[in-house]
Every structure is written in C-alpha cells, then in structure tokens.
Design a protein around this motif. Sequence first.
Motif, PDB file in Angstrom:
ATOM      1  N   CYS B 391     -33.496 -17.695-126.356  1.00 32.60           N
ATOM      2  CA  CYS B 391     -33.530 -16.408-125.663  1.00 32.60           C
ATOM      3  C   CYS B 391     -33.114 -15.269-126.585  1.00 32.60           C
ATOM      4  O   CYS B 391     -32.262 -15.439-127.447  1.00 32.60           O
ATOM      5  N   THR B 392     -33.684 -14.103-126.335  1.00 30.43           N
ATOM      6  CA  THR B 392     -33.211 -12.885-126.984  1.00 30.43           C
ATOM      7  C   THR B 392     -32.088 -12.304-126.146  1.00 30.43           C
ATOM      8  O   THR B 392     -32.175 -12.285-124.933  1.00 30.43           O
ATOM      9  N   LEU B 393     -31.046 -11.851-126.825  1.00 26.57           N
ATOM     10  CA  LEU B 393     -29.882 -11.356-126.107  1.00 26.57           C
ATOM     11  C   LEU B 393     -29.492 -10.008-126.700  1.00 26.57           C
ATOM     12  O   LEU B 393     -29.520  -9.834-127.922  1.00 26.57           O
ATOM     13  N   ALA B 394     -29.161  -9.051-125.826  1.00 24.81           N
ATOM     14  CA  ALA B 394     -28.742  -7.734-126.302  1.00 24.81           C
ATOM     15  C   ALA B 394     -27.343  -7.439-125.800  1.00 24.81           C
ATOM     16  O   ALA B 394     -27.009  -7.734-124.658  1.00 24.81           O
ATOM     17  N   VAL B 395     -26.494  -6.886-126.659  1.00 24.27           N
ATOM     18  CA  VAL B 395     -25.135  -6.536-126.250  1.00 24.27           C
ATOM     19  C   VAL B 395     -24.976  -5.021-126.238  1.00 24.27           C
ATOM     20  O   VAL B 395     -25.779  -4.301-126.825  1.00 24.27           O
ATOM     21  N   ASP B 396     -23.915  -4.551-125.559  1.00 28.14           N
ATOM     22  CA  ASP B 396     -23.796  -3.115-125.335  1.00 28.14           C
ATOM     23  C   ASP B 396     -23.187  -2.366-126.515  1.00 28.14           C
ATOM     24  O   ASP B 396     -23.046  -1.163-126.480  1.00 28.14           O
ATOM     25  N   ARG B 397     -22.769  -3.109-127.537  1.00 29.94           N
ATOM     26  CA  ARG B 397     -22.287  -2.439-128.749  1.00 29.94           C
ATOM     27  C   ARG B 397     -22.449  -3.422-129.899  1.00 29.94           C
ATOM     28  O   ARG B 397     -22.473  -4.636-129.664  1.00 29.94           O
ATOM     29  N   PRO B 398     -22.565  -2.916-131.112  1.00 29.63           N
ATOM     30  CA  PRO B 398     -22.793  -3.828-132.229  1.00 29.63           C
ATOM     31  C   PRO B 398     -21.579  -4.727-132.465  1.00 29.63           C
ATOM     32  O   PRO B 398     -20.434  -4.273-132.358  1.00 29.63           O
ATOM     33  N   ILE B 399     -21.827  -5.988-132.742  1.00 25.13           N
ATOM     34  CA  ILE B 399     -20.721  -6.895-133.045  1.00 25.13           C
ATOM     35  C   ILE B 399     -20.983  -7.607-134.378  1.00 25.13           C
ATOM     36  O   ILE B 399     -22.130  -7.751-134.804  1.00 25.13           O
ATOM     37  N   ALA B 400     -19.891  -8.019-135.010  1.00 25.92           N
ATOM     38  CA  ALA B 400     -20.000  -8.770-136.262  1.00 25.92           C
ATOM     39  C   ALA B 400     -20.177 -10.246-135.929  1.00 25.92           C
ATOM     40  O   ALA B 400     -19.545 -10.751-135.008  1.00 25.92           O
ATOM     41  N   PHE B 401     -21.024 -10.921-136.672  1.00 35.94           N
ATOM     42  CA  PHE B 401     -21.289 -12.330-136.349  1.00 35.94           C
ATOM     43  C   PHE B 401     -21.863 -13.027-137.577  1.00 35.94           C
ATOM     44  O   PHE B 401     -22.277 -12.392-138.541  1.00 35.94           O
ATOM     45  N   ASP B 402     -21.878 -14.347-137.544  1.00 37.46           N
ATOM     46  CA  ASP B 402     -22.637 -15.156-138.489  1.00 37.46           C
ATOM     47  C   ASP B 402     -23.577 -16.023-137.673  1.00 37.46           C
ATOM     48  O   ASP B 402     -23.361 -16.227-136.478  1.00 37.46           O
ATOM     49  N   SER B 403     -24.599 -16.553-138.320  1.00 39.14           N
ATOM     50  CA  SER B 403     -25.437 -17.464-137.567  1.00 39.14           C
ATOM     51  C   SER B 403     -24.638 -18.751-137.348  1.00 39.14           C
ATOM     52  O   SER B 403     -23.805 -19.124-138.169  1.00 39.14           O
ATOM     53  N   TYR B 404     -24.916 -19.409-136.214  1.00 40.25           N
ATOM     54  CA  TYR B 404     -24.091 -20.559-135.829  1.00 40.25           C
ATOM     55  C   TYR B 404     -24.154 -21.665-136.869  1.00 40.25           C
ATOM     56  O   TYR B 404     -23.155 -22.341-137.110  1.00 40.25           O
ATOM     57  N   ASN B 405     -25.305 -21.857-137.500  1.00 45.63           N
ATOM     58  CA  ASN B 405     -25.342 -22.961-138.465  1.00 45.63           C
ATOM     59  C   ASN B 405     -24.593 -22.634-139.754  1.00 45.63           C
ATOM     60  O   ASN B 405     -24.346 -23.512-140.565  1.00 45.63           O
ATOM     61  N   GLU B 406     -24.196 -21.359-139.924  1.00 45.99           N
ATOM     62  CA  GLU B 406     -23.317 -21.035-141.050  1.00 45.99           C
ATOM     63  C   GLU B 406     -21.855 -21.114-140.638  1.00 45.99           C
ATOM     64  O   GLU B 406     -21.007 -21.507-141.433  1.00 45.99           O
ATOM     65  N   ASN B 407     -21.550 -20.657-139.436  1.00 44.49           N
ATOM     66  CA  ASN B 407     -20.144 -20.634-139.011  1.00 44.49           C
ATOM     67  C   ASN B 407     -20.067 -20.812-137.494  1.00 44.49           C
ATOM     68  O   ASN B 407     -20.490 -19.953-136.736  1.00 44.49           O
ATOM     69  N   ARG B 408     -19.501 -21.943-137.087  1.00 51.50           N
ATOM     70  CA  ARG B 408     -19.457 -22.242-135.649  1.00 51.50           C
ATOM     71  C   ARG B 408     -18.519 -21.308-134.892  1.00 51.50           C
ATOM     72  O   ARG B 408     -18.691 -21.094-133.701  1.00 51.50           O
ATOM     73  N   GLN B 409     -17.499 -20.782-135.581  1.00 49.76           N
ATOM     74  CA  GLN B 409     -16.544 -19.915-134.880  1.00 49.76           C
ATOM     75  C   GLN B 409     -17.138 -18.534-134.610  1.00 49.76           C
ATOM     76  O   GLN B 409     -17.000 -17.995-133.523  1.00 49.76           O
ATOM     77  N   THR B 410     -17.765 -17.952-135.641  1.00 48.15           N
ATOM     78  CA  THR B 410     -18.238 -16.578-135.507  1.00 48.15           C
ATOM     79  C   THR B 410     -19.687 -16.513-135.038  1.00 48.15           C
ATOM     80  O   THR B 410     -20.240 -15.431-134.913  1.00 48.15           O
TER      81      THR B 410
END
Lengths: 319, 633
Positions: B391-410
């Motif tokens: 699914c495509t997901l949109a949030v109400d403000r930009p957040i910092a993240f990594d892709s799950y296969n790089e980092n399970r926490q972030t």
Amino acid sequence: MHHANLPSSNERFIMSATAQIHLTHLQRLEAEAIHIMREVVSEAQNPVMLYSVGKDSAVMLHLAMKAFYPSKPPFPLLHVDTGWKFKEMISFRDDLVAKLGLELLTHTNPEGLADGVGPFTHGSAVHTDIMKTQGLKQALDKYQFDAAFGGARRDEEKSRAKERIFSFRSAQHQWDPKNQRPELWSIYNVQKHEGESIRVFPLSNWTELDIWQYIHLEQIPIVPLYFAAERPVVERDGTLIMVDDDRMPLKDDEQPILKNVRFRTLGCYPLTGAVESTADTLQAIIQEMLLTRTSERQGRVIDHDQSASMEKKKQEGYF
Amino acid sequence: MHQSDLISSDIDAYLKAHENKSLLRFITCGSVDDGKSTLIGRLLYESKMIFEDQLTALEQDSKKVGTQGENIDFALLVDGLAAEREQGITIDVAYRFFATEHRKFIVADTPGHEQYTRNMATGASTADLAVLLIDARQGVLTQTKRHAFIASQLGVRHIVLAVNKMDLVDYSEKVFNEIVDDFKTFADQLDIPNLHAIPVSALAGDNVVDGSRYMPWYEGPSLLGYLEGVDVEAEETSLPFRMPVQWVNRPDLDFRGYAGRVAGGIVRPGDDVRVLPSGKQSKIARIVTMDSDLDEGVSGQSVTLTLTDEIDISRGDVIATSETPPEISDQFDTTIIWLSEEPMLPGRSYRMKTSSRLVSATVNAPKHKTDVNTLQKLPAKTLQLNEIGNCTLAVDRPIAFDSYNENRQTGSFILIDRMTNNTVGMGMINFPLRRAANIHWQNLDINKAANAEQKGQSPAVLWFTGLSGSGKSTIANEVQRRLFASGRHSFILDGDNVRHGLNRDLGFTDADRVENIRRVAEVSKLMVDAGLITLVSFISPFRAERDLARNLMEEGEFIEIFVNTPLSVAESRDPKGLYKKARAGNLRNFTGIDSPYEAPENPEIEINTDDMSLEDAAERVINGLIERGIIEA
C-alpha cells in the motif's frame, strides 16, 4: 544453493571478528526496560510506579533512576500497604525513598482496615482481595493514575507468559486475556480512552536468575529478609511462618523457634513461607537458587489453590 | 568445567561467566501438531529451567489431560491460559525463557492456526531467528510456506528448518533430504540469507540438545548447539548510527540531554550528527549514563546524548550520523499486515506510531495483496484481518525513516484506530515515493516568524466549515474586508474558486473530497508560512480531514469556525440552485442530501446565522481573533 547449512570455518571466523561489540543479556534487558519507562513517561498523562519493596521492585526502581538520570524519575512511587507487611520491609522502604529523594505514596484500604481484615481472621483469599486487589484499585482511582509500572515477570507463572508489556485495563480495572492488543517490535501503543489505564511491565522478559544477577552486578540494596538469619518461626501446614509481631495467634502446640531462614519472595508475613537456609550473601543466595529444586512462587500461600488461580486473580484486577 | 559443578564449587566464577552471556530472541512456528510446544517444553526441561513443584504439577496434568499416556507431556508446560488448555491448543503468543552456558534465550511461541497470522507476525517482529517446524511425515505444507513467507517479510534473517518426528519415519536421511530440497525450492523466492536444516525428534530428544545415535548421517550441530553459536548481532552494529529521541531530559537550565535507544550503529563523542527532520547539524558532546559517561553507545543501548550546539530537538526527532542520514518523506510504499476484524479503510485517517513518533496517516487502496499460501499477487480494494498487502501511505508531516530491510527499528510502524485505540495494522516501509524522496528539508533564513514579524501579525487559518448556502463565503468576505481595513494581510481560499484551478481535476466522491481538502490544507499552510491570515471557506464535511488540516498547523494557528445553519434554512436560501438539483436527483453526492456532513465537536468559534446578522457574525470572528492574540484590538 548459496545459503545452505553451516557457514564454513572461514566465514565463522569473520562472523566472530565483527561481533566483538555486543551487549550482554543483562545490558539488553536493562536497555529494554529503560526504553519502556521513557515511552510511558512521554505518552501517559499521570504515571506511577507500583513499589512492593521486593527484589523485583528494587530492580525496577534502580532502572528508573538510570532511565531519567540526571533527572529524578518523573513519577511517584505507590506502595499498597496491606498492614501485614514485614516490619523490615517498611523500614527499608522508608530509608531508601529518603535516600533517593523520591515521592512515596502509601495506601491502605480504609474499609478493610476499619473492618479489621487480616489473613488470620479472614483467610488469605479474602485478605488478598480486600487489602491488596481492592486497595490497589482504590489508590489508582484516588490519584487518577493512567499508567502504573509493575514488576511482574513473564517467567513467574504460565498465564503471565502471554501478557503484553503494555497491558490494558478497563475503567473497572479488568484485564481481558482474549482481547489483548498485538505488540509489535518495540513500538508501544499507549493510546487509551478516558478512565482506562495501562499496567506496564518493564521486567517482562527478565527471569528470576536475571534479577539476582543484576542485583549482584549493580550492587542494588535489597531488604535483609532475603538473607539468611536466625528468625522466630512456626511451622504450619508444612510452611515456615515468621512471627513478625504479636498479632499472630499461636495454637496451643505452637512455640516459635529460632531457625536460620530466609525468604525467596516477600509479601504479607503470614502468607509468606520462609526457607531454611544459611545463605547470607548474594553469591550464596544465587548459588542456593541455582541448586534448588522448587520455584520461587511456591513460598506464596495464595498460589496453591488451583493451577489457573493467577489468571482468575488477574482478570479481577490483582496485579 | 560443567556449569552445575561451577555453581557449587566457585559461585563467583560462575557469576562472572553468566553475567556476560549474549541474548538470542527466536520464534518457533509450524502447523498444528508439529510438536512446537513439545520442543519448547523439552528445551526448558533439558536446560534445567523446570523446578520440582512445576514438575510435580506437570506429571499430574500429564496424566489428567496429557496426550502421551503415562509419559510427561512437555506441551503442557507451555500451554498457558485456562481456555487454551481445555481446547488443547495455543491461541496467542507466549514468551518463554531459558539459558545455557553461553546464551540466554527468549522464545516466542506462536500458533500454527490458519487464522492467526497476526500472532506469528507479532512474535517475528522481535525475533532474530525463526525455528520452523515440519512434521517429517507431512513434509512441506502450505502452512510451512506461509510461516517462512511471514518470517522473511518481517526481516527475520536466520531460519532453522527443524524436521521433527524423525522417529516416526525411521530416522530416514532420504526423507529429510527430500523435505529440505522441497523447502529450498520454495524459499528461493524469499529473502532468507541464512537457512539451516536439522533432523530432530522433540519427543525422543534427538538432536534437540544432544546429538542422535539414530542419525549418524547428520553431522551438523543439534538445534540447541546451533542456537548457541549463531551470530545475529554484527549486522545491527554495522548499520549507520540512528537514535530516535524518546524524551528530552532537562533537570535544570545547565543540562539538556536527549534520551533514546540506539536503533542501529555506534555513536561516539565528537561524531558529526544531523537531526531530522529539521536537518540541523551538530556534534555529540557526551553519552551520559548514571554509571559514567560512555566512550561509545551501540545499537540496542538506552542512552542520553548531549550535543555541542543548542538546537531545538523534541520527541520523535531522529539523531543520526551526518554521513548517511535517514531519508525524509511523507509518502511511502509499504507492506502492511492487517490485524483487526474491521477491514482497512483506504482514505481514513489513522494514527501511525513509528519508533517514537505519533503522526496521522492515510493509506491508499492496496496495489495488490499477497496470497500467503501461494505468494500470488492478487488485486484488492482493502485488507482484511490477517491479509498482507502492498500500500501507499501518506503522513501529515515529513518523517525520518530507513527502509525496513535496512533497519527494522526505523523502518517499521503500527496503525492505530482513532475511535477504538486498537492497534489495527503493522507496516514495513519499503521505499519513499519519488515525489518526496531525497528532498531534505531546506532551512530558510526568512522563516515563518520573520514573515509574520514583518507584517506585524500572527498568522492563522480561519477555517469556515458548514453546509452549502450556510453563509461561509459571505461571512469570510466580510471578515476579510474588516481585516484589510485595519491594515492586516490576509487571503481567502474559496471552495468554488479553487475548484476552477488547483483542484479542477477533482470530483465529488468521498475520495476526491478528501484530496480536495488535503490540497487546500497544504496551500493554507504555505500561506501561514508566508505570515498571512488565511481564510478558508470550504464545506469540508468530514471531521477527519478538518483534523488533518488542523494537525498541519502549529498549536493555536488553526481556528475552526462552524457556520451552523440548519439544513432547512440553507436549503431555503439555495443561492446557487444546487439543493433543487440535488433533490431532483440531478446532482449526486451533495452534502446534506445524499452525502453526510459531520459537524465539528469543539469548534473555536460557532456562528448560527439563523439569529445573527452578517455584521454581528463578522464581529464575533474578529473578537475571537483578538481573544486568541492573532490580532490586537
């Protein structure tokens, strides 16, 4: 197939060379508990730490001191005092709280107190329900706490093995084991409605041995009752009960005798069995624990009734 | 020396050795009757984690409800809740603990039932390794494949295939090899970097703790031997440094620390860091703990960091290495597993919680869902309980993240229903959508505060909501006239006008209405950044979307004005003749007629045009602005 079976000896060497930086199991458990406490403080409105004066509470409090250092833990401690705790527990509690400079709230069920409810006159089930379970609910309602830390561990008892770290209670403090929120990764859902509350168990993944090892490693002070000493006891139904004050009615054939005993868990003195022991150091306690053949809850009189008894108590609101 | 000898002879040496064990978290999964509970029960039993009183209870229970005749039924050790014991099955996730000389283990026992995908996903989310049980008589079943798929989706990088009940197939090497080959053929489609297969009998104890005299053809370690040796930590510490800020620690004016748990990599004093999403840079000053300052903090550790610069950081921000910071985006391609009986509602606003940030999120209809049994991609409009979709997901403000296969926490998140507060979905971020990818937020010198100061006013959004014909635009026009007359800088975004340009491509379906409001909310946010008092005059019938607009603004900036005109009054005015058309059936999805209007629950200002003149209405709005300090009297 590129990913078959065991790595070659060469690969194994590389694996161990890069794995030099690793946390020990106690460091991981510590980090997890601290993370949990900080999440609660950030998202709950009015948290409290249930402090029972036992060894698990000692570890939990120590972790709270670490989690918020150099600040003090931003919540009070709450002790639900049934009026039947060992005297040494109360003096230990008061000294420690004064030393750490923390706020301690104590609560004793006023109706129970007025009715003179106690384990000798009313039996363990009624006493525990009124003075402990109902007392706790009263205190949570009185101060409007919406999150309460408890020191329960999943290894203590079978029904606890399935409880979440963040365990939801209805406005009536009920736990619904069939309808628990899934708990994913270390992302905790702290959202709740007005009146609902959360019991939070930061020590969920600790075992009894972890607790003792951590106390040893961190030199955490614990109530002296855990160490063996000569104490006056009588034997009742195969359990050694310490005569902690003169409220204990003695039968004709009962005469307190001094024995070298210690306690593996602490609670209300009439409901807590002592074990004969000479273990008077932490090392000796751990040694004894590792060599012993009975689990720690065996000393608790309230658990003996039936095998699903703890689950029933928890649905009713016992911690 | 064996550990039990060490306990009695040299407890200090024992403690020294045992206080430095490593920790492995794993899950066991398999089909019903594969013998999971028996296997765990045996591991507990063999590692001496069962006490005499428990053993006595176990022996009694085995006779009463056991399935092993006079023998001990190890499964009873593990099956906890009373209801489950009656049914004879495990129905939830249970955690067990045991330790050997080298390691402490936390086992998540997860059920094999068809309908319990969510429980397995729960157990797998915290596991480093999965033990997948196969009944040697049955071979690879649909459920085996499903469990392997879920484990790989959740980023479990080590899988042990435990081919159980070897005693019932005469300990046959041929049977074992066929099953392993069969599984590997399937597993080639999955991302499983480390796979190891072991023939065992949980009931008889072959290759569980010790080796098996019946299977000399198997030369690898026993299951426990493998679990003790496998290395799962190196990958985590080799990741780029990240720490989501949980709590800002301010005991006094001299100390400002950022408390959190390192979610990847290593951090040291002097390291250059970037704070996201603001993008501000600084250096690590100290790593503070109660014991002493640390020379380094490693992945998994809870620490408190101080920085060399005073910058504004709050809960939910991520402190990361400035060399390879996480990405920032507000739209993602994600994999979602649905956990609730209520199906996922595309377009609905859910709360989304990441490692320590709570935001609002809307999910689009799935691009596809995956049949967990065949791995086939199927078209889907929504996700039901236990379904996995993309699914495509949109949030109400930009957040910092990594892709799950790089980092399970972030790279992970949960979705929370706003009404029930239940955790309804779990998700893994695959990648940011290109629109927002790699756009780091630009820090501008002339910011909102400067823009506002220049204009001598506090920017705000006056959000007029109400039925068509309620008088929103008329009142907004009058309010703006007065603001203009007193030298304020303002602008009106009007529903009809915007639909002639920016939103020309949108119709009046629920989905289009949501998008209509989202765009207008974003534009009004830009206008607020420019320092303007922005008047928005839109029917905006849905509470969730007005909340979305509110959440874009800072505290106090969003002023919801409910122009509360009864439907009968608005309909009698009918300035554009729209009600007539709608009643005649010539206009579909008309608010108040065949499309709902959700009235505000706590509007900042409410105007009932029925008993108020235009002048009084405008006056009330102006007074509201003065009360809130937006403008001076």
